[in-house]
Design a protein around this motif. Structure first.
Motif, short mmCIF file in Angstrom:
data_model
loop_
_atom_site.label_atom_id
_atom_site.label_comp_id
_atom_site.label_asym_id
_atom_site.label_seq_id
_atom_site.Cartn_x
_atom_site.Cartn_y
_atom_site.Cartn_z
N LEU A 1 0.98 -1.14 -0.10
CA LEU A 1 -0.01 0.17 -0.06
C LEU A 1 0.98 1.23 0.14
N GLY B 1 1.97 2.12 -3.17
CA GLY B 1 0.88 2.69 -4.33
C GLY B 1 0.17 1.68 -4.73
N ALA B 2 0.11 0.48 -4.11
CA ALA B 2 -0.96 -0.59 -4.50
C ALA B 2 -2.28 -0.03 -4.10
N THR B 3 -3.37 -0.74 -4.87
CA THR B 3 -4.96 -0.19 -4.65
C THR B 3 -5.28 -1.07 -3.48
N PRO B 4 -5.69 -0.33 -2.71
CA PRO B 4 -6.31 -1.16 -1.23
C PRO B 4 -7.59 -1.99 -1.79
#
Length: 258
Positions: free
Chosen positions: A198, A201-204
């Motif tokens: 996260l 930059g990962a999408t939650p």
């Protein structure tokens, strides 16, 4: 108790409608008075969920606050039945129904950590994150009713809520603290990796209650959720139990299920 065992077995097989019917039949006969602790002149009679809870209670008191009377274990039925109904409704994403039955269980056994944890899952399902976090935070450490394993579950629960709230530093701290109490937890380790993703930059992944704590089965002995365990036979009914309870099987826990 036999009906409760049958309901647990049905849950383990994914037969939730069957389990629900059995549990509703049990709770329909809830007595007006169901004391969890009943002190007599000669002993404490306490309704524990399983032998591990009984042993932890006695050991904790022996080390921290010795009791003046012996403790006798009596099987706990009705609060557990409400817990399993709550579990079923959380699984079905019926948050309000889950709260209704979990609150009934908590009215009978207000200090049950497992009922509190499952209620927190229902609150997460209903997007009541502040309420869920506050409920977890009511458990502040290991005590007579909370062993290391349960406190680790509590900390992981807080971590999951904090992730959903976007409070990643606090979530990371909770998961790291949980590893002190359950150092082999792959759940905590995976969530720590997720937090790093996260931050990168990962999408939650948002929207699902953490009802299973990342785990697929529920232990017939201690009602905790687990991914690795064994299957045993009890009076012709096959039940799944976690590794922790399997290690304690030489203590003949089933003799107390009467």
């Amino acid at each position: 108790m036999q009906r409760l065992v049958s309901a647990i077995a049905a849950i383990d097989r994914g037969r939730l409608d069957q389990a629900e019917a059995i549990l509703l039949g049990i709770t329909a006969n809830t007595p007006a008075r169901y004391p969890i602790i009943d002190r007599t002149e000669h002993q404490f009679v306490i309704k524990f969920w399983d032998q591990a809870a009984f042993q932890h209670y006695v050991e904790w008191h022996n080390e921290n606050a010795p009791l003046d009377l012996p403790v006798i274990w009596e099987a706990n039925v009705y609060p557990r039945a409400y817990y399993y109904l709550g579990y079923i409704y959380v699984h079905r994403k019926q948050g309000e129904s889950a709260l209704e039955y979990l609150d009934r269980g908590l009215a009978m056994e207000p200090n049950s950590p497992l009922l509190q944890f499952e209620k927190a899952q229902a609150l997460v399902l209903l997007k009541r994150m502040d309420d869920a976090l506050e409920l977890y935070q009511q458990i502040t450490g290991v005590g007579p009713l909370v062993d290391k394993n349960l406190y680790a579950v509590c900390l992981r629960g807080q971590g999951g809520v904090l992730i959903d709230m976007g409070r990643l530093d606090e979530a990371e701290a909770k998961y790291r603290e949980s590893l002190y109490y359950a150092p082999d937890s792959t759940i905590a380790q995976n969530e720590l990796l997720y937090i790093q993703e996260l931050r990168g930059g990962a999408t939650p992944v948002v929207g699902d209650a953490i009802a299973s704590d990342g785990i697929s089965k529920i232990c017939a002995m201690c009602s905790s959720k687990f991914s690795e365990g064994v299957e045993i036979e009890y009076k012709g009914i096959f039940l799944s139990i976690c590794q922790r309870c399997d290690r304690a099987r030489n203590k003949k826990w089933w003799q107390f299920w009467k």
